[in-house]
Every structure is written in C-alpha cells, then in structure tokens.
Write a protein that holds these residues in place. Structure first.
Motif, short mmCIF file in Angstrom:
data_model
loop_
_atom_site.label_atom_id
_atom_site.label_comp_id
_atom_site.label_asym_id
_atom_site.label_seq_id
_atom_site.Cartn_x
_atom_site.Cartn_y
_atom_site.Cartn_z
N GLY A 171 63.11 27.99 26.56
CA GLY A 171 62.69 27.37 25.46
C GLY A 171 62.26 25.89 25.67
N PHE A 172 61.86 25.47 26.54
CA PHE A 172 61.72 23.96 26.76
C PHE A 172 60.00 23.71 26.60
N ASP A 173 59.21 24.64 26.55
CA ASP A 173 57.81 24.50 26.26
C ASP A 173 57.44 24.23 24.92
N LYS A 174 57.84 22.99 24.36
CA LYS A 174 57.61 22.50 23.14
C LYS A 174 56.03 21.85 22.92
N PRO A 175 55.56 21.72 21.88
CA PRO A 175 54.32 21.06 21.78
C PRO A 175 54.58 19.49 22.13
N GLY A 176 53.36 19.29 23.11
CA GLY A 176 53.17 17.81 23.52
C GLY A 176 54.00 17.87 24.99
N ARG A 177 54.62 18.78 25.33
CA ARG A 177 55.02 18.91 26.63
C ARG A 177 54.08 19.47 27.71
N GLU A 178 53.95 18.94 29.03
CA GLU A 178 53.09 19.61 29.71
C GLU A 178 53.87 21.00 30.54
N VAL A 179 53.00 22.08 30.48
CA VAL A 179 53.72 23.23 31.17
C VAL A 179 53.12 23.69 32.35
N ILE A 180 53.71 23.98 33.26
CA ILE A 180 52.93 24.50 34.54
C ILE A 180 53.61 25.70 34.83
N ASP A 181 52.46 26.74 34.58
CA ASP A 181 52.86 28.15 34.76
C ASP A 181 53.03 28.57 36.27
N LEU A 182 54.21 28.99 36.85
CA LEU A 182 54.42 29.29 38.12
C LEU A 182 54.85 30.73 38.08
N GLN A 183 54.45 31.75 37.41
CA GLN A 183 54.62 33.03 37.35
C GLN A 183 53.87 33.61 38.54
#
Length: 375
Positions: free
Chosen positions: A22-34
């Motif tokens: 639940g840390f993927d809030k608007p404005g935060r960069e998200v790196i998908d490492l699936q």
C-alpha cells in the motif's frame, strides 16, 4: 534467509522506510520488480582494486604507474557494481590510489560500490606481497607501521601472518609475522575502533593471528578442529576466497611453474578447510580476491559458484554474500539485509533460483536508493 512474495519496499533518501503493502500512492515513483528476486546488496569482503587480474598483476602494477592504475581501478569499480556488489573491501595494493578513489566514489565522481580499504598490508621484511606492502619487523616497528596506516585514514588493517602463493620464493604455509607483532597491530587498530584482517595459509600462522585477536581470516588454508573452535569462540569471520588458487590451476599453462606448484599444494587443503569451517558452523563471508592471476574484476559469481560446488545451499550462499559480509566489515547495523532503517542497497536478479547459473542473472542494482539498470 526468508523469501516473501508481493511485498513493497518504501525507500526514501536512500533508506528503507517501510516494508509491506500500500505504499504506491499518487506522486510516488513505483518500480515494478515482479518476476524478479530482490536481495540485499552483495558484499565482496576481499579484493584488490589496484591489481589487474593478469598473469603477473604485481609486475603489471609496477609497470602501469599511478595514472594508468587509477584509471583501471575506476573501470573495475563499475564492473563490481554491475556484478551486483554494493560494498567492497580492498585488502592491499596502492594505498594512496584507493584512498583517493574512495573519496571520489563517496562524492559521486565515479560509479561503484562503497569502498572500505586496509591501505598497505603489514608484512615482515621480504614477506608475502612485500612489493605492495609495508615491511615491519618486531612489535615496536609493527606498532609504528599500524599507526602510520591508520594516520592515512584507512578503514581497517591487514596483517600477513603466513606466506602465500603469489610471492616468489615464499612458502604458503610458513609463518611470517609473529604473534607479538600481530598483537601490537591489533592493539593499535582496536584502539582506533578499526578491524584487522589476517592473510593465513597455514596452521601456525592461523593460531598466531587468532591468539593476537584479529577479526577476519583471509583464505583460511590449514584449518583444523582447534582453529575452527577458536574462530567460533572469538566470533571471527572466515573469508575463504575459494576461486583464487583454482583459477591459477585452470590457467597453469600461462603461469610460472613455481606458482602453479604452490597452488597444487594448497588446493585440496583449502577445500578441506572450507568444508570443516562450514560443517562446524563458522561464520563465512564472500571474498573474490579479484586482482590476483586470472581472477578478473566483476566476476563475483565465480566465488558463489565455487561455494555451491563445495556444498553450500543457495539460501546459505545468499546470506554469506550479504549479511555475513556486513558482519565481517562491522557494518551490519546499517546494511546486509532488507530491513526498515537499513541502507537501500539491493541486488536484483531474475526470479530463477532453480536455474543452475542463477548468480549470473543480475538485472539491476540499487545503491543508496539509486537504481542502476544492468539491462
């Protein structure tokens, strides 16, 4: 080492702030490492940044001079980072170059892992690797030599307790610095809150180093039950550098016969010593000894492969490559595992531990929260 699926890692200012969801809030960069495996950053606890890995690295260093050696060391740093290494420990070579390189790396002028350096090793006159070391004889001179290296700002000291394979005319198992000389060096290092590593390739030198109070043993050839029990009781970390003599034997046609014979003499004892330490539960960390003959920089996976071949399980190898390395360097309070409050040093590989050569599949590295893409 435990594995968790579907977790998010919240990183801020280079530090792990939280682990969960639940840390993927608007404005935060998200790196998908699936479909990838996120590991603690790997640590190489024993290498030589100013040696080239050529057939005669010490002569090559003498020939290259300061500028060329420094340029080569910068390229090696980048290779280590791309191999998944986020922290390394330089254990002997051109002290001035490595200290300046450390400043440049810390200032962001060159790309590479965080550097810890011993400066020049302390050896007896004519001892192992005397060409790139400080020669000291007797406790008083050894103490002065230790203080001189500490004055330069090194992170630890290294002592040469026995002979070694690389130095012509020197027997690997022969004791060199005496226990009282090593103890004087250890006293000075510990007063300054610095650690001491010991090059050891023989039982007598091992016991001298352990009784004198060193913190890590390098190579550890010649271990027996008495030595192993002392290693455990004193919480000493063993860095076996398994690949180094084996690479010499794999390139025997290109090397001096004396060096090859010495490697032949120790390789089985080396394997036995590692097996004994592993079986008896000694703390072991990864060191490649990169820079020695045909032991090229940026080939971290070779040492992992040798540990696996000698009986370690994958989960154990992952721990010795990260947390145990941090313990060896005395920095496990801030790195070595993925934990809230620790530095965001991560090694990211394909999620393929069932692949026989999983250790070669480094895809990204995160260093203090900065992502470096390898592919």
């Amino acid at each position: 080492m435990q594995f968790h699926e579907g977790q998010q890692i919240w990183i801020e200012d280079g530090i792990i702030k939280n682990i969960g969801k639940g840390f993927d809030k608007p404005g935060r960069e998200v790196i998908d490492l699936q479909r990838m495996l996120v590991l603690p950053g790997w640590i190489d606890a024993h290498l030589h940044l100013t040696l080239t890995g050529e057939a005669d690295p010490i002569s090559q260093w003498q020939q290259d001079g300061v500028v060329i050696t420094a340029i080569k060391a910068v390229t090696y740093l980048k290779k280590h980072l791309q191999a998944g290494v986020t922290v390394l420990r330089d254990l002997g070579g051109d002290c001035d170059i490595v200290l300046e390189l450390k400043k440049a790396q810390k200032a962001g002028l060159v790309e590479g892992p965080e550097i810890y350096t011993s400066g020049k090793a302390l050896t007896m006159t004519g001892g192992h690797i005397y060409q790139i070391s400080k020669e000291v004889d007797g406790p008083d001179i050894a103490r002065k030599g230790a203080r001189e290296e500490l004055k330069k700002g090194v992170d630890l000291l290294k002592v040469i307790a026995t002979g070694g394979i690389l130095t012509q005319g020197v027997k690997p198992g022969s004791p060199q610095l005496n226990e009282d000389e090593i103890r004087a060096i250890v006293e000075e290092a510990h007063k300054a809150k610095r650690r001491v590593s010991a090059h050891v390739e023989g039982k007598e030198g091992i016991m001298n180093a352990l009784r004198a109070g060193v913190d890590t043993l390098e190579h550890g050839i010649g271990l027996d039950l008495e030595a192993v029990e002392m290693i455990k009781n004193k919480s000493v970390v063993l860095i076996p550098t398994l690949a180094a003599p084996r690479l010499i034997l794999r390139h025997r046609e290109e090397l001096p016969i004396e060096m090859v014979k010495k490697a032949e003499e120790v390789v089985e004892e080396h394997k036995h010593s590692f097996a004994l330490a592993y079986k008896k539960g000694c703390k072991i960390a990864v060191g490649t000894d990169a820079g020695t003959p045909f032991n090229h920089h940026g080939k971290y996976y070779i040492e992992l492969a040798e540990m696996l071949a000698d009986g370690m399980k994958i989960e154990e190898v992952l721990q010795v490559a990260s947390l145990n390395g941090a313990v060896a360097l005395g920095i496990d309070d801030r790195c070595g595992n993925i934990e809230v409050g620790k530095i965001a040093n991560l090694t990211i590989i394909d999620d393929c531990l069932d692949d026989r050569e999983w250790y070669r599949n480094v895809r990204m590295v995160m260093y203090y929260g900065k992502l470096i893409r390898i592919i």
